[in-house]
Design a protein around this motif. Structure first.
Motif, PDB file in Angstrom:
ATOM      1  N   ALA A  14       0.834  -1.204   0.000  1.00 59.67           N
ATOM      2  CA  ALA A  14       0.000   0.000   0.000  1.00 59.67           C
ATOM      3  C   ALA A  14       0.869   1.255   0.000  1.00 59.67           C
ATOM      4  CB  ALA A  14      -0.937  -0.004   1.204  1.00 59.67           C
ATOM      5  N   VAL A  15       1.968   1.237   0.726  1.00 58.31           N
ATOM      6  CA  VAL A  15       2.892   2.373   0.742  1.00 58.31           C
ATOM      7  C   VAL A  15       3.551   2.523  -0.628  1.00 58.31           C
ATOM      8  CG1 VAL A  15       5.068   3.204   1.734  1.00 58.31           C
ATOM      9  CG2 VAL A  15       3.275   2.306   3.219  1.00 58.31           C
ATOM     10  N   ILE A  16       3.914   1.403  -1.251  1.00 63.41           N
ATOM     11  CA  ILE A  16       4.514   1.446  -2.590  1.00 63.41           C
ATOM     12  C   ILE A  16       3.520   2.031  -3.597  1.00 63.41           C
ATOM     13  CG2 ILE A  16       5.331  -0.013  -4.484  1.00 63.41           C
ATOM     14  CD1 ILE A  16       6.613  -1.804  -2.332  1.00 63.41           C
ATOM     15  N   ALA A  17       2.256   1.606  -3.526  1.00 63.65           N
ATOM     16  CA  ALA A  17       1.233   2.139  -4.425  1.00 63.65           C
ATOM     17  C   ALA A  17       1.007   3.635  -4.158  1.00 63.65           C
ATOM     18  CB  ALA A  17      -0.068   1.373  -4.267  1.00 63.65           C
ATOM     19  N   GLY A  18       1.037   4.025  -2.907  1.00 65.00           N
ATOM     20  CA  GLY A  18       0.893   5.437  -2.562  1.00 65.00           C
ATOM     21  C   GLY A  18       2.035   6.284  -3.097  1.00 65.00           C
ATOM     22  N   TYR A  19       3.248   5.739  -3.051  1.00 63.32           N
ATOM     23  CA  TYR A  19       4.395   6.457  -3.618  1.00 63.32           C
ATOM     24  C   TYR A  19       4.259   6.568  -5.137  1.00 63.32           C
ATOM     25  CZ  TYR A  19       9.203   7.792  -4.638  1.00 63.32           C
ATOM     26  OH  TYR A  19      10.310   8.449  -5.100  1.00 63.32           O
ATOM     27  N   GLY A  20       3.724   5.533  -5.767  1.00 62.32           N
ATOM     28  CA  GLY A  20       3.488   5.595  -7.206  1.00 62.32           C
ATOM     29  C   GLY A  20       2.484   6.680  -7.561  1.00 62.32           C
ATOM     30  N   ILE A  21       1.432   6.799  -6.775  1.00 60.50           N
ATOM     31  CA  ILE A  21       0.443   7.857  -6.995  1.00 60.50           C
ATOM     32  C   ILE A  21       1.088   9.230  -6.817  1.00 60.50           C
ATOM     33  CG2 ILE A  21      -1.657   8.903  -6.051  1.00 60.50           C
ATOM     34  CD1 ILE A  21      -2.647   6.066  -5.492  1.00 60.50           C
TER      35      ILE A  21
END
Length: 80
Positions: A14-21
């Motif tokens: 979820a943190v990785i996806a948030g960084y992608g966003i």
């Protein structure tokens, strides 16, 4: 203890996806971050990170529901 480990397994993607966003948003507002040479590379990296995080979380939830028998019949394996 098992639920805590499962939570940690879901928090990291979820943190990785948030960084992608965040990377994609910065590209839209033309803010270039340091490790990326140009905005298009930054956007592509953000998109890949977002898809990887989202795909991992989706696969984890699908696997858990499949194990508990809570999926639609079309996703169940057919016996041959």
């Amino acid at each position: 203890m098992g639920r805590f480990i499962a939570l940690m397994i879901l928090v990291i993607p979820a943190v990785i996806a948030g960084y992608g966003i965040k990377l994609m948003r910065d590209t839209i507002f033309t803010l270039l971050n340091t490790p990326y040479p140009n905005l298009s590379v930054q956007f592509i990296a953000g998109f890949i990170l977002f898809l990887a995080g989202l795909g991992f979380i989706g696969g984890f939830i699908f696997h858990r529901d499949k194990k508990n028998g809570k999926i639609a019949p079309r996703f169940k394996k057919r016996k041959q």
